[in-house]
Enzyme design. Structure first.
Site, PDB file in Angstrom:
ATOM      1  N   LYS A 256       0.869  -1.181   0.000  1.00 24.24           N
ATOM      2  CA  LYS A 256       0.000   0.000   0.000  1.00 24.24           C
ATOM      3  C   LYS A 256       0.902   1.226   0.000  1.00 24.24           C
ATOM      4  O   LYS A 256       1.932   1.239   0.692  1.00 24.24           O
ATOM      5  CB  LYS A 256      -0.895  -0.040   1.250  1.00 24.24           C
ATOM      6  CG  LYS A 256      -1.923   1.087   1.306  1.00 24.24           C
ATOM      7  CD  LYS A 256      -2.851   0.954   2.523  1.00 24.24           C
ATOM      8  CE  LYS A 256      -3.900   2.045   2.569  1.00 24.24           C
ATOM      9  NZ  LYS A 256      -4.826   1.898   3.722  1.00 24.24           N
TER      10      LYS A 256
ATOM     11  N   SER B 104      -9.915   2.167   2.811  1.00 25.96           N
ATOM     12  CA  SER B 104      -8.969   2.872   1.975  1.00 25.96           C
ATOM     13  C   SER B 104      -7.985   1.984   1.226  1.00 25.96           C
ATOM     14  O   SER B 104      -7.357   2.433   0.275  1.00 25.96           O
ATOM     15  CB  SER B 104      -8.179   3.857   2.839  1.00 25.96           C
ATOM     16  OG  SER B 104      -7.367   3.157   3.769  1.00 25.96           O
TER      17      SER B 104
ATOM     18  N   SER C  64     -10.253  -0.296   7.006  1.00 29.88           N
ATOM     19  CA  SER C  64      -9.663  -0.181   5.666  1.00 29.88           C
ATOM     20  C   SER C  64      -8.946  -1.401   5.130  1.00 29.88           C
ATOM     21  O   SER C  64      -8.568  -1.415   3.962  1.00 29.88           O
ATOM     22  CB  SER C  64      -8.695   0.991   5.620  1.00 29.88           C
ATOM     23  OG  SER C  64      -9.410   2.175   5.426  1.00 29.88           O
TER      24      SER C  64
HETATM   25  N1  GLN Z   1     -13.325   4.381   6.210  1.00 26.73           N
HETATM   26  C1  GLN Z   1     -12.751   4.822   7.448  1.00 26.73           C
HETATM   27  C2  GLN Z   1     -12.314   6.259   7.341  1.00 26.73           C
HETATM   28  O1  GLN Z   1     -12.529   6.840   6.318  1.00 26.73           O
HETATM   29  C3  GLN Z   1     -11.606   3.938   7.838  1.00 26.73           C
HETATM   30  C4  GLN Z   1     -10.367   4.257   7.124  1.00 26.73           C
HETATM   31  C5  GLN Z   1      -9.232   3.386   7.510  1.00 26.73           C
HETATM   32  O2  GLN Z   1      -9.403   2.351   8.125  1.00 26.73           O
HETATM   33  N2  GLN Z   1      -8.045   3.836   7.150  1.00 26.73           N
HETATM   34  O3  GLN Z   1     -11.784   6.814   8.255  1.00 26.73           O
END
Ligand code: GLN
Length: 487
Positions: free
Chosen positions: A79, A154, A178
């Site tokens: 990532k 994400s 995410s």
């Molecule tokens: N979707 C969540 C957010 O936007 C979690 C994101 C994540 O786990 N990095 O904060």
């Protein structure tokens, strides 16, 4: 060589060990595949072809000399939140579009030391803020199961790349879901370890009390192999715990007879798509048929997890992202009038809308006069939620439920409605608030789109989660399903 992309990491390891193909052949075949297909998905921000082939050659030489680590010659994608020395690390943001790290993140270093070959860096929501990959400065990622739909976020690039068989594995991070939500939406397995299990040195910070690194793969065994290399104490990360790392692969084979599986009443209410709920219940029945017992558990505070998260995470992000000021690294605006103008314009130009929304919310909840009402209150509620889990773990070994409320949604559908977008993580956020390990394993389809089963365990119970997912995988064949056009 053809057909190598279809193999899991464990199968590829056997092939390399047996001399069926070389790491250079394997690496070249996956690079060719990425070149041929990634214009449809946009899963990768950077492809590191030359570096990958050089690393593969070193791996083949090591093997010929009877040396090499446990992942020698095996492919991985990182990532783009993990710093990689000499290779661009963007975090999905214009702010870091020109950033080349002078050092490797600890997990990048450990995986490389074990012999892994990095194919490239995966697309992601900007600074990991998002649930659909649509906040990326580099454009949305498309879901291999339906290119009009989101792969989740994400870590959408990591999940799409694994689902499309560009790589058997990708690293990912999880602050509120995410790793697990994109895994669910792409039919892959994603594990977020216990807070402190894996070093975050060199992982760009979003919300430091919640962030954790993990992996997305196509089997529990593959995840076990990678986690064994990534986990363990790192003196460069003060939140990384000095707890021995079990042999996750060796422990996979143990039976799940007698395992107690908690089913949270609140997880099956009106917010859950009925067909997804049906798939998850079928999966729990399969796990019961393997010798586990399902027990209903009550989590009275779980409904507060999304609002709690959306105070804590923006507060921490507003603090973490203050380092991006246009002075030391990252985007710097040109033709500025003075220092203040430099800060404002560099940040104004470098960050996208969602990141700005979070920084503003976070600054607000931390400001004098509001701190007690919002941030402090959220931290208190967070403890109540963690206590719900701890009480449940007095009775059960794992908690099973849905990973996401619906299968993959259409790109564009939720982008203008942040609250609906935030609700995607309603089932996953609790594990982050309490620092618990959790994974998502595919458990069937709704309208030809994958659905994920979510398993949460007590602190450091990764082995139990992987064992349960492994047993479930042996009894079903969802992980073998491949999106059309990517077989
Ligand atoms: N979707 C969540 C957010 O936007 C979690 C994101 C994540 O786990 N990095 O904060």
């Amino acid at each position: 060589m053809t057909g190598l992309h279809a193999k899991t990491l464990t199968e590829l390891k056997a092939g390399l060990d047996g001399g069926e193909f070389s790491s250079v052949e394997l690496t070249q075949s996956l690079l060719d595949r990425i070149a041929a297909h990634d214009d449809q998905l946009n899963a990768l921000i950077t492809v590191t072809g030359d570096e990958a082939l050089a690393a593969a050659e070193r791996a083949d030489d090591a093997r010929a000399a009877g040396a090499g680590g446990v992942l020698n010659g095996l492919p991985i994608i990182h990532k783009d939140i993990f710093c990689t020395r000499g290779i661009k690390t963007t975090c999905g943001s214009r702010m870091l579009d020109n950033f080349i790290s002078p050092y490797d993140a600890t997990i990048v270093e450990r995986l490389a030391a074990a012999g892994a070959v990095v194919l490239g860096k995966a697309n992601m929501d900007e600074f990991a803020m998002g649930s659909s990959n649509e906040t990326s400065y580099f454009g949305p990622v498309r879901n291999p199961w339906d290119r009009e739909r989101s792969p989740g976020g994400s870590s959408g690039g990591s999940a799409a790349a694994v689902a499309a068989r560009f790589s058997p594995a990708a690293t990912a991070t999880d602050t509120g879901g995410s790793i697990r939500q994109p895994a669910a939406l792409t039919g892959t397995l994603g594990i977020k370890p216990t807070y402190g299990r894996v070093s975050r040195y060199g992982m760009i910070a979003f919300a430091s009390s919640l962030d954790q690194a993990g992996v997305i793969t196509r089997s529990a065994e593959d995840a076990a192999r990678l986690l064994g290399v990534m986990a363990g104490f790192d003196e460069r990360d003060s939140t990384c715990l000095d707890v021995p790392v079990p042999d996750y692969v060796a422990e996979l084979g143990q039976s799940i007879k007698g395992l107690k599986v908690g089913v949270v009443r609140q997880h099956f209410d009106a917010g859950l798509d009925a067909d997804c709920g049906a798939r998850v219940k079928e999966a729990i029945a399969v796990i019961e048929s393997l010798g586990a017992t399902a027990v209903e558990v009550d989590m009275p505070n779980i409904d507060y997890s999304v609002p709690t998260y959306y105070v804590v995470a923006p507060a921490e992000c507003s603090s973490n992202l203050s380092r991006f000021d246009g002075v030391r690294f990252g985007h710097r605006a040109g033709n500025v009038e003075d220092l203040f103008d430099l800060y404002c314009r560099s940040r104004g130009e470098g960050f996208g809308d969602e990141v700005k929304r979070r920084i503003m919310t976070g600054t607000y909840v931390l400001s004098a006069g509001y701190y007690d009402a919002y941030y402090l209150k959220a931290q208190q509620v967070r403890h109540l939620i963690a206590d719900d889990f701890k009480r449940a773990f007095e009775k059960v070994d794992v908690i099973a439920g849905p990973t996401a409320p619906t299968p993959a949604f259409r790109l564009g559908d939720k982008v203008d409605d942040p609250i609906t977008m935030y609700l995607n993580d309603i089932y996953t956020i609790g594990a982050n608030l309490g620092g618990f390990p959790a994974l998502s394993v595919p458990c069937g389809f709704v309208n030809d789109l994958p659905v994920g089963l979510h398993l949460v365990g007590h602190h450091f119970a990764e082995s139990t989660l992987l064992r349960c997912a492994h047993a479930y995988e042996q009894a079903t064949d969802w992980l073998a399903a491949c999106p059309e056009g990517f077989a």
